[in-house]
Design a protein around this motif. Structure first.
Motif, PDB file in Angstrom:
ATOM      1  N   ASN A 184       0.850  -1.186   0.000  1.00  0.00           N
ATOM      2  CA  ASN A 184       0.000   0.000   0.000  1.00  0.00           C
ATOM      3  C   ASN A 184       0.887   1.238   0.000  1.00  0.00           C
ATOM      4  OD1 ASN A 184      -2.909  -0.783   0.247  1.00  0.00           O
ATOM      5  ND2 ASN A 184      -2.146  -1.857   2.053  1.00  0.00           N
ATOM      6  N   TYR A 185       0.904   1.956  -1.114  1.00  0.00           N
ATOM      7  CA  TYR A 185       1.715   3.171  -1.195  1.00  0.00           C
ATOM      8  C   TYR A 185       1.175   4.169  -0.179  1.00  0.00           C
ATOM      9  CZ  TYR A 185       4.319   7.004  -3.371  1.00  0.00           C
ATOM     10  OH  TYR A 185       5.180   8.046  -3.610  1.00  0.00           O
ATOM     11  N   HIS A 186       2.039   4.607   0.745  1.00  0.00           N
ATOM     12  CA  HIS A 186       1.575   5.425   1.864  1.00  0.00           C
ATOM     13  C   HIS A 186       2.688   6.380   2.284  1.00  0.00           C
ATOM     14  CE1 HIS A 186      -0.795   6.419   5.346  1.00  0.00           C
ATOM     15  NE2 HIS A 186       0.064   5.893   6.203  1.00  0.00           N
ATOM     16  N   ASN A 187       2.501   7.660   2.052  1.00  0.00           N
ATOM     17  CA  ASN A 187       3.531   8.664   2.338  1.00  0.00           C
ATOM     18  C   ASN A 187       4.109   8.604   3.747  1.00  0.00           C
ATOM     19  OD1 ASN A 187       4.112  10.161  -0.046  1.00  0.00           O
ATOM     20  ND2 ASN A 187       2.103  11.117   0.072  1.00  0.00           N
ATOM     21  N   PRO A 188       3.272   8.457   4.796  1.00  0.00           N
ATOM     22  CA  PRO A 188       3.838   8.449   6.147  1.00  0.00           C
ATOM     23  C   PRO A 188       4.899   7.384   6.394  1.00  0.00           C
ATOM     24  CG  PRO A 188       1.500   8.902   6.275  1.00  0.00           C
ATOM     25  CD  PRO A 188       1.796   8.561   4.835  1.00  0.00           C
ATOM     26  N   THR A 294      16.339  -2.750  -6.614  1.00  0.00           N
ATOM     27  CA  THR A 294      15.609  -4.002  -6.814  1.00  0.00           C
ATOM     28  C   THR A 294      14.161  -3.858  -6.360  1.00  0.00           C
ATOM     29  OG1 THR A 294      17.635  -5.276  -6.498  1.00  0.00           O
ATOM     30  CG2 THR A 294      15.556  -6.467  -6.242  1.00  0.00           C
ATOM     31  N   ALA A 295      13.258  -4.530  -7.071  1.00  0.00           N
ATOM     32  CA  ALA A 295      11.835  -4.491  -6.710  1.00  0.00           C
ATOM     33  C   ALA A 295      11.613  -5.154  -5.356  1.00  0.00           C
ATOM     34  CB  ALA A 295      11.010  -5.199  -7.780  1.00  0.00           C
ATOM     35  N   GLY A 296      10.505  -4.790  -4.716  1.00  0.00           N
ATOM     36  CA  GLY A 296      10.150  -5.393  -3.444  1.00  0.00           C
ATOM     37  C   GLY A 296       9.526  -6.762  -3.635  1.00  0.00           C
ATOM     38  N   GLN A 297       9.247  -7.447  -2.530  1.00  0.00           N
ATOM     39  CA  GLN A 297       8.698  -8.806  -2.605  1.00  0.00           C
ATOM     40  C   GLN A 297       7.228  -8.809  -3.002  1.00  0.00           C
ATOM     41  OE1 GLN A 297       9.580 -10.498   1.254  1.00  0.00           O
ATOM     42  NE2 GLN A 297      11.544 -11.297   0.550  1.00  0.00           N
ATOM     43  N   ARG A 298       6.505  -7.742  -2.690  1.00  0.00           N
ATOM     44  CA  ARG A 298       5.066  -7.696  -2.945  1.00  0.00           C
ATOM     45  C   ARG A 298       4.672  -6.833  -4.136  1.00  0.00           C
ATOM     46  NH1 ARG A 298       3.314 -12.100  -0.462  1.00  0.00           N
ATOM     47  NH2 ARG A 298       4.006 -12.193   1.714  1.00  0.00           N
ATOM     48  N   ALA A 299       5.593  -6.079  -4.681  1.00  0.00           N
ATOM     49  CA  ALA A 299       5.268  -5.146  -5.770  1.00  0.00           C
ATOM     50  C   ALA A 299       6.556  -4.687  -6.435  1.00  0.00           C
ATOM     51  CB  ALA A 299       4.484  -3.956  -5.217  1.00  0.00           C
ATOM     52  N   TYR A 301       7.588  -1.874  -6.408  1.00  0.00           N
ATOM     53  CA  TYR A 301       8.178  -0.830  -5.566  1.00  0.00           C
ATOM     54  C   TYR A 301       9.176  -1.452  -4.596  1.00  0.00           C
ATOM     55  CZ  TYR A 301       8.423   3.795  -3.514  1.00  0.00           C
ATOM     56  OH  TYR A 301       8.868   5.044  -3.119  1.00  0.00           O
ATOM     57  N   GLY A 302      10.414  -0.968  -4.671  1.00  0.00           N
ATOM     58  CA  GLY A 302      11.461  -1.471  -3.801  1.00  0.00           C
ATOM     59  C   GLY A 302      11.796  -0.498  -2.698  1.00  0.00           C
ATOM     60  N   MET A 303      12.906   0.209  -2.847  1.00  0.00           N
ATOM     61  CA  MET A 303      13.362   1.158  -1.833  1.00  0.00           C
ATOM     62  C   MET A 303      13.453   2.549  -2.444  1.00  0.00           C
ATOM     63  SD  MET A 303      16.271  -1.122   0.069  1.00  0.00           S
ATOM     64  CE  MET A 303      15.881  -2.741   0.739  1.00  0.00           C
ATOM     65  N   GLY A 304      12.314   3.212  -2.503  1.00  0.00           N
ATOM     66  CA  GLY A 304      12.274   4.551  -3.072  1.00  0.00           C
ATOM     67  C   GLY A 304      12.216   4.582  -4.578  1.00  0.00           C
ATOM     68  N   TRP A 305      12.137   3.409  -5.210  1.00  0.00           N
ATOM     69  CA  TRP A 305      12.076   3.309  -6.669  1.00  0.00           C
ATOM     70  C   TRP A 305      11.064   2.245  -7.091  1.00  0.00           C
ATOM     71  CZ3 TRP A 305      14.688   6.878  -9.335  1.00  0.00           C
ATOM     72  CH2 TRP A 305      15.894   7.384  -8.838  1.00  0.00           C
ATOM     73  N   LEU A 306      10.503   2.446  -8.273  1.00  0.00           N
ATOM     74  CA  LEU A 306       9.799   1.374  -8.979  1.00  0.00           C
ATOM     75  C   LEU A 306      10.829   0.720  -9.894  1.00  0.00           C
ATOM     76  CD1 LEU A 306       6.472   3.171  -9.863  1.00  0.00           C
ATOM     77  CD2 LEU A 306       6.616   1.001  -8.651  1.00  0.00           C
ATOM     78  N   ALA A 307      11.069  -0.564  -9.709  1.00  0.00           N
ATOM     79  CA  ALA A 307      12.086  -1.254 -10.501  1.00  0.00           C
ATOM     80  C   ALA A 307      11.417  -2.146 -11.533  1.00  0.00           C
ATOM     81  CB  ALA A 307      12.975  -2.092  -9.588  1.00  0.00           C
ATOM     82  N   SER A 308      11.952  -2.133 -12.746  1.00  0.00           N
ATOM     83  CA  SER A 308      11.400  -2.992 -13.802  1.00  0.00           C
ATOM     84  C   SER A 308      12.521  -3.496 -14.693  1.00  0.00           C
ATOM     85  CB  SER A 308      10.355  -2.238 -14.632  1.00  0.00           C
ATOM     86  OG  SER A 308      10.963  -1.185 -15.362  1.00  0.00           O
ATOM     87  N   ASN A 309      12.168  -4.485 -15.518  1.00  0.00           N
ATOM     88  CA  ASN A 309      13.134  -5.051 -16.465  1.00  0.00           C
ATOM     89  C   ASN A 309      12.381  -5.391 -17.743  1.00  0.00           C
ATOM     90  OD1 ASN A 309      15.215  -6.308 -17.806  1.00  0.00           O
ATOM     91  ND2 ASN A 309      15.875  -7.515 -16.033  1.00  0.00           N
ATOM     92  N   GLU A 310      12.569  -4.568 -18.785  1.00  0.00           N
ATOM     93  CA  GLU A 310      11.855  -4.746 -20.042  1.00  0.00           C
ATOM     94  C   GLU A 310      12.805  -5.257 -21.119  1.00  0.00           C
ATOM     95  OE1 GLU A 310       9.830  -1.162 -21.095  1.00  0.00           O
ATOM     96  OE2 GLU A 310       9.181  -0.783 -19.040  1.00  0.00           O
ATOM     97  N   ILE A 317      14.848   2.076 -13.212  1.00  0.00           N
ATOM     98  CA  ILE A 317      14.229   2.525 -11.973  1.00  0.00           C
ATOM     99  C   ILE A 317      13.525   3.838 -12.277  1.00  0.00           C
ATOM    100  CG2 ILE A 317      15.734   1.358 -10.319  1.00  0.00           C
ATOM    101  CD1 ILE A 317      17.452   3.882 -10.246  1.00  0.00           C
ATOM    102  N   SER A 318      12.379   4.040 -11.657  1.00  0.00           N
ATOM    103  CA  SER A 318      11.618   5.242 -11.978  1.00  0.00           C
ATOM    104  C   SER A 318      10.764   5.656 -10.787  1.00  0.00           C
ATOM    105  CB  SER A 318      10.715   5.008 -13.201  1.00  0.00           C
ATOM    106  OG  SER A 318       9.754   3.997 -12.920  1.00  0.00           O
ATOM    107  N   HIS A 319      10.295   6.883 -10.852  1.00  0.00           N
ATOM    108  CA  HIS A 319       9.357   7.383  -9.843  1.00  0.00           C
ATOM    109  C   HIS A 319       8.694   8.635 -10.399  1.00  0.00           C
ATOM    110  CE1 HIS A 319       7.525   7.675  -5.938  1.00  0.00           C
ATOM    111  NE2 HIS A 319       8.320   6.739  -5.442  1.00  0.00           N
ATOM    112  N   SER A 320       7.465   8.851 -10.003  1.00  0.00           N
ATOM    113  CA  SER A 320       6.786  10.114 -10.330  1.00  0.00           C
ATOM    114  C   SER A 320       6.596  10.899  -9.046  1.00  0.00           C
ATOM    115  CB  SER A 320       5.425   9.840 -10.983  1.00  0.00           C
ATOM    116  OG  SER A 320       4.573   9.155 -10.089  1.00  0.00           O
ATOM    117  N   GLY A 321       6.464  12.203  -9.187  1.00  0.00           N
ATOM    118  CA  GLY A 321       6.217  13.073  -8.042  1.00  0.00           C
ATOM    119  C   GLY A 321       4.943  13.859  -8.286  1.00  0.00           C
TER     120      GLY A 321
END
Length: 494
Positions: A184-188, A294-299, A301-310, A317-321
């Protein structure tokens, strides 16, 4: 290989082309020069800004060890030119920097990523025992079990002022899921991490970022703030906007506590330095750098990044603000050593795909063509205006038919049922719009002022639909009861 005199010019030509191919990021068969690529990028961004009614943009592109291009487009509200040194809030792109701060302390053995968060804060007394099982890794991966419904963020009536206040929320909150079970993406989550950095380092979070991340990378124009109010009060930062029927409306960013998940303000030149550090690690050990990307185990989303391999682009690695009056997009293609960051002085909008800007620039960088999407703010807002005009014309036509046509009472009853449904449906959509958006936003709960700035034309149309339906319904009910009255009067007279 043996060269003859006649082969030398051909060899030199091949050598020159090879040098150009190396100097340019991804030169294709067209063998474009850097000047041509830059012009194509500039033209693409300016056209995309025009059709999407964006007044200010900042761009950074890196390739390998080099800063390929940084540029500002547009102007401040007062006419000042936006440059590559103009500061922009980058909202949730800040999370990758907060994650790095945590990983640096883990690298020094001062933080155990799999230790419970409460082990660093013995004064926390949660009513939900599961909170004692939330690890630092859970917070980084957004698998803490917290979400916006149980632990309000943007909709919090009184926003926090400092990081020292945030642990109070853990004493009374009940988790939505068991730690580690659900993404669950959650800012806090990243506010708690920022406080952890303060607790372990003994320094203010903003000071730690400056001394251990920004300064070592030479990001001298970058800083972190606690509240959006500090953005609104800073004249160096372009005023943010939302779009009303395609017209940029300059406005202050709503007050929101953002230190940790979304508080960094930076510029294109500094973001170029930040991206270069991702594929030339200098701030983390190789092992933690790999975990960082690296991506996380559930999504993803890893550590401050969205990780993918195309297949075509390799690892990225990417992120939007996202703010209501600012937007940022960042993608770093690790295998291609290509990084692109774009920052905008306009906020999230239902009809505007900011990620398309980055995709278009990346296509140009690899020798492809970037097309302006037909689904853009200009076209979509025109469609909304036509829809509103059609709604009014439909209402007028329905009113005319009711007035001209004599209907049987059974027909009126059917019309009343359908008319009531048409009225109730948009009312229900308006009433439950925050909940509906939460479904599509991964559980994020959005405040009404943010919903308005994100989709004003849609809200106006829904309100218009309610009004015209109410007018038609009122007239329909009047005719219906008047017809009953006449029928009763006729029956009595007989």
């Amino acid at each position: 290989m043996i060269f003859t005199y006649k082969k030398i010019p051909a060899f030199l030509t091949s050598l020159l082309l090879a040098v150009l191919m190396t100097a340019l990021p991804f030169a294709d068969a067209r063998a474009q020069s850097k000047t041509e690529i830059v012009k194509e990028i500039d033209d693409y961004i300016k056209k995309n800004m025009e059709v999407n009614h964006i007044t200010g943009v900042s761009l950074a592109i890196t390739h390998g060890e080099d800063v390929f291009y940084t540029q500002g487009y547009g102007a401040y509200s007062d006419g000042r030119e936006i440059t590559s040194r103009t500061p922009f809030p980058i909202a949730s792109l800040s999370k990758s920097m907060t994650a790095l701060a945590v990983l640096q302390l883990a690298d020094k053995g001062q933080i155990d990523l799999d230790a419970p968060y409460v082990s660093y804060f013995p004064d926390i007394s949660p009513t939900d025992d599961r909170i004692t099982r939330i690890t630092i890794r859970n917070l980084l991966n957004h698998t803490s079990g917290l979400n916006d419904k149980v632990n309000p963020d943007m909709t919090k009536s009184v926003q926090f002022k400092t990081l020292q206040e945030i642990n109070k929320s853990l004493d009374r909150v009940k988790l939505a899921n068991d730690p580690g079970d659900t993404y669950n993406y959650h800012n806090p989550n990243y506010q708690y991490l920022a406080l952890l950095v303060e607790q372990i380092s003994g320094k203010r979070f903003s000071v730690y970022l400056k001394e251990h991340i920004f300064a070592p990378l030479g990001m001298n124009g970058t800083f972190s703030v606690s509240l959006t109010e500090q953005i609104n009060e800073n004249d160096a930062i372009p005023r943010g906007h939302y779009l009303l029927f395609g017209n940029p409306k300059s406005t202050a960013e709503p007050i929101w506590f953002i230190e940790g998940p979304a508080g960094v303000v930076t510029n294109a030149e500094d973001m170029a330095k930040w991206m270069r550090a991702q594929y030339n690690p200098q701030l983390l050990s190789p092992n933690l750098m790999e975990q960082y990307h690296t991506a996380g185990q559930r999504a993803p989303y890893g550590m401050g990044w969205l990780a993918s391999n195309e297949a075509d682009w390799g690892r990225s690695i990417s992120h939007s603000g996202i703010f209501w009056t600012y937007k940022a997009e960042e993608t770093v293609y690790l295998d291609k050593e290509l990084g692109i960051t774009m920052m905008f002085d306009t906020g999230i909008n239902a009809f505007l795909d900011y990620s398309a800007f980055v995709k278009g620039v990346s296509q140009i960088m690899v020798g492809g063509k970037a097309e302006i999407s037909a689904i853009n703010s200009r076209n979509m807002e025109k469609a909304m205006i036509l829809l509103m005009a059609g709604t009014i014309l439909w209402s007028g036509y329905s009113f005319y038919r009711l007035k001209k046509k004599k209907n049987r009472l059974t027909a009126f009853r059917r019309k009343l049922i359908f008319a009531s449904v048409r009225t109730i449906l948009p009312v229900l959509i308006l009433l439950f719009l925050p909940s509906i958006l939460a479904i599509f936003a991964g559980g994020r709960v959005v405040p009404w002022n943010g919903i308005w700035m994100m989709m004003p034309s849609l809200i106006i149309w829904l309100v218009l639909l309610v009004v015209v339906n109410l007018v038609n319904n009122t007239f329909l009910y009047f005719i219906y009861f008047n017809s009953i009255k006449k029928r009763k009067s006729s029956a009595i007279s007989k």
